[in-house]
Design an enzyme around this catalytic site. Sequence first.
Site, PDB file in Angstrom:
ATOM      1  N   ASP A   1      51.147 -14.318 -88.653  1.00  0.00           N
ATOM      2  CA  ASP A   1      51.069 -12.867 -88.540  1.00  0.00           C
ATOM      3  C   ASP A   1      52.256 -12.469 -89.469  1.00  0.00           C
ATOM      4  O   ASP A   1      52.945 -13.175 -90.093  1.00  0.00           O
ATOM      5  CB  ASP A   1      51.199 -12.369 -87.098  1.00  0.00           C
TER       6      ASP A   1
ATOM      7  N   HIS B   1      48.473  -8.168 -91.724  1.00  0.00           N
ATOM      8  CA  HIS B   1      49.298  -9.073 -90.998  1.00  0.00           C
ATOM      9  C   HIS B   1      49.693 -10.459 -91.457  1.00  0.00           C
ATOM     10  O   HIS B   1      49.888 -11.376 -90.950  1.00  0.00           O
ATOM     11  CB  HIS B   1      48.563  -9.607 -89.707  1.00  0.00           C
TER      12      HIS B   1
ATOM     13  N   ASP C   1      41.905  -7.848 -89.366  1.00  0.00           N
ATOM     14  CA  ASP C   1      41.848  -6.686 -88.527  1.00  0.00           C
ATOM     15  C   ASP C   1      43.250  -5.832 -89.053  1.00  0.00           C
ATOM     16  O   ASP C   1      43.982  -6.531 -89.933  1.00  0.00           O
ATOM     17  CB  ASP C   1      42.328  -6.973 -87.082  1.00  0.00           C
ATOM     18  N   GLU C   2      43.375  -4.525 -88.659  1.00  0.00           N
ATOM     19  CA  GLU C   2      44.194  -3.798 -88.963  1.00  0.00           C
ATOM     20  C   GLU C   2      45.012  -3.819 -90.446  1.00  0.00           C
ATOM     21  O   GLU C   2      46.231  -4.028 -90.564  1.00  0.00           O
ATOM     22  CB  GLU C   2      45.408  -4.070 -87.921  1.00  0.00           C
TER      23      GLU C   2
ATOM     24  N   TRP D   1      36.752  -6.775 -81.064  1.00  0.00           N
ATOM     25  CA  TRP D   1      37.683  -6.450 -80.310  1.00  0.00           C
ATOM     26  C   TRP D   1      38.013  -4.970 -80.111  1.00  0.00           C
ATOM     27  O   TRP D   1      38.317  -4.711 -79.065  1.00  0.00           O
ATOM     28  CB  TRP D   1      39.017  -7.163 -80.982  1.00  0.00           C
TER      29      TRP D   1
ATOM     30  N   TYR E   1      41.764  -7.760 -72.994  1.00  0.00           N
ATOM     31  CA  TYR E   1      42.863  -8.170 -73.487  1.00  0.00           C
ATOM     32  C   TYR E   1      44.290  -8.301 -72.474  1.00  0.00           C
ATOM     33  O   TYR E   1      44.446  -7.475 -71.734  1.00  0.00           O
ATOM     34  CB  TYR E   1      43.435  -6.982 -74.456  1.00  0.00           C
TER      35      TYR E   1
ATOM     36  N   THR F   1      51.463 -11.752 -78.090  1.00  0.00           N
ATOM     37  CA  THR F   1      52.532 -11.973 -77.512  1.00  0.00           C
ATOM     38  C   THR F   1      53.674 -11.238 -78.021  1.00  0.00           C
ATOM     39  O   THR F   1      54.989 -11.555 -77.922  1.00  0.00           O
ATOM     40  CB  THR F   1      53.024 -13.567 -77.598  1.00  0.00           C
TER      41      THR F   1
HETATM   42  C1  ACM Z   1      43.610  -7.338 -82.811  1.00  0.00           C
HETATM   43  O1  ACM Z   1      43.638  -7.160 -81.591  1.00  0.00           O
HETATM   44  N1  ACM Z   1      44.293  -6.646 -83.817  1.00  0.00           N
HETATM   45  C2  ACM Z   1      42.282  -8.215 -83.379  1.00  0.00           C
END
Ligand code: ACM
Length: 626
Positions: free
Chosen positions: A196, A270, A344-345, A411, A436, A483
């Site tokens: 990440d 990420h 993602d994102e 998600w 989550y 985390t």
């Molecule tokens: C995520 O919670 N960004 C997969």
Amino acid sequence: MLAKFFTFIVIILFALTTSAQVSIIPEPVSVVTPKGEYKAGKQINISVTAGAQSVADLLKERLTNSGINCSVAVGQEKASISLLINKTADKTIGKEGYQLTVGASGVTISANDNAGLFYGVQTLLQLFPADVEKKNGLKDASIALPFAEITDYPRFGWRGLMFDVSRHFFTKQEVKDFIDQMVKYKYNILHWHLTDDEGWRIEIKSLPKLTSVGAWNVKKEGYFGTFSAPAPDEPRNYGGFYTQEDIKEVVAYAKERFVNILPEVDVPGHSLAAITAYPELSCSGGKDNHGVCSGESIKDWSTHTALVDDNLCPANENVYVFLDKVFTELAQLFPFEYIHTGGDETFKTYWEKSDAVKALMAKEGLKNMEEVQSYFSKRVEKIVESKGKKFMGWDEILEGGLAPNAVVMSWRGMKGGIEAAKQNHEVVMSPTDFVYLDYVQGNKIMEPRIYASLRMKKTYQFEPVPEGVDPKFIKGGQGNIWTEQMYTIRHLQYMIWPRAFAVAEAVWSPKAKRDWKTFIPRVEEHFKRFDAAQVKYAPSMYEPDVATAINSKGELVVTLTPEIDGLNIHYCFDNTFPDNFYPVYSAPVTAPKDAVMMRIVSYKNGKQVGRIITMPIDELKKMAKK
Ligand code: ACM
């Protein structure tokens, strides 16, 4: 008189046929507990079918740790515990199911496969006294186990927990301990989030800078995402990574415990750690990049704008060469058939400014940034498949068109999963609003700061198969543990448990067997096990939800909603520490005009169960305004 006699008979029959409650999580398919107990005494002999010794050895290890004298032999006649592989497969229980009987002559667990025996052993251990979890907790104890007849098998084959070791690094031993803890509740997938913006955690021999540079940042404490940016000369010595030998060791450890590890390399977003190591992999060449993120703000979440370029460049052929190297090594290390590639994102700020991306769009006929990401995903899928693996990603990979064989992890709610299943793609459900596990388990005002709260009661309602979706596409579900705000394994445990019991039950137990009312007493029994094992958990279920309002007189009104039944919540506004002699909450209360602090504490059956919670009146008023 006759009625009294019948009542007497019923009571006698009840006493003869019922026994102590057993508290198994996840709830099995079928449990019968005849009256009586098997007295195993101080020595436990385990007999096992040849070929399944490793399962018996794991049981022996657990019992020996608790101080019980224990031996293992293959195919013994007289044993306290017999672990048997069925000669003819029992179709009902499948590969992971088992039958467990505790009777007068001992314990028998039978299964079609070692995995089933292993899960039977986990259930058996839950029939032992809680001190089985404690080092030498049962030394010199005479063991008695309640009679039981249990048939059990999982609802889903995918029962996962995702562990983010990038935002904060966790050691190899901590990962093994995590595996030990998850298998007790019959989880079988560890989704290992290895890369990440805050760190690249896996050695890639052909790309050494990923770990020599990408695994290290500056230690900060406080509120992640708001930290000051590190000074250029601050030592970057916080973090770490797993060598390939470490990875092999953890994979083998997991396999022995019937856990598959799903590795995730999160691309194209990420990726700041990778880009810090190899700046040429981003479209901007790393010009605004100040190093691996140490928790300073690098994205504007309200506008989805990147403040630093953390995306791999989809228009750079060398990116695909890079990914080929990464996935070649990854595929050799992880035997599991899937590789998770994130997706993602991906904030497209720097892609939008890139001439190379514009040229790619013209060449490939890509109409927008979603199609650019889809182009990237399809290329990554080909690379992953060329290594003999299945390609998996977060639900953003649906945008701009799904790669042909992609498996989707949903998600952002269930809708991505529903959409993917409708397109005949495999799906794993891990929606933020139910599973989550980085969200706090209690009210935000009471807990360490993070962006959201998710009560276990809500998690317990997680249903992986939505209405109208063909269940054959839903592989199962998983809880995700990000985390950012978890610095230590102790706090990680606190965040996961007991809520992960609820996820375990959603993915293992039959839907019809799930019942919040019977779940809570079982959770409380397992708290005793966690205390014995010295594993931390959140007592948030004892602490009520808090809602506030300002009434027409301008006064603050506080409403407390308990998560579970049977609590007495005591409160005060006088800035002292409440106990069970203080007023009991029964209806919304109005704060006295000059109060500065409200404190509450929960009792159950006369015993304090919740913490004393301090809530500044100013904070409660702010909540009301929102
Ligand atoms: C995520 O919670 N960004 C997969």
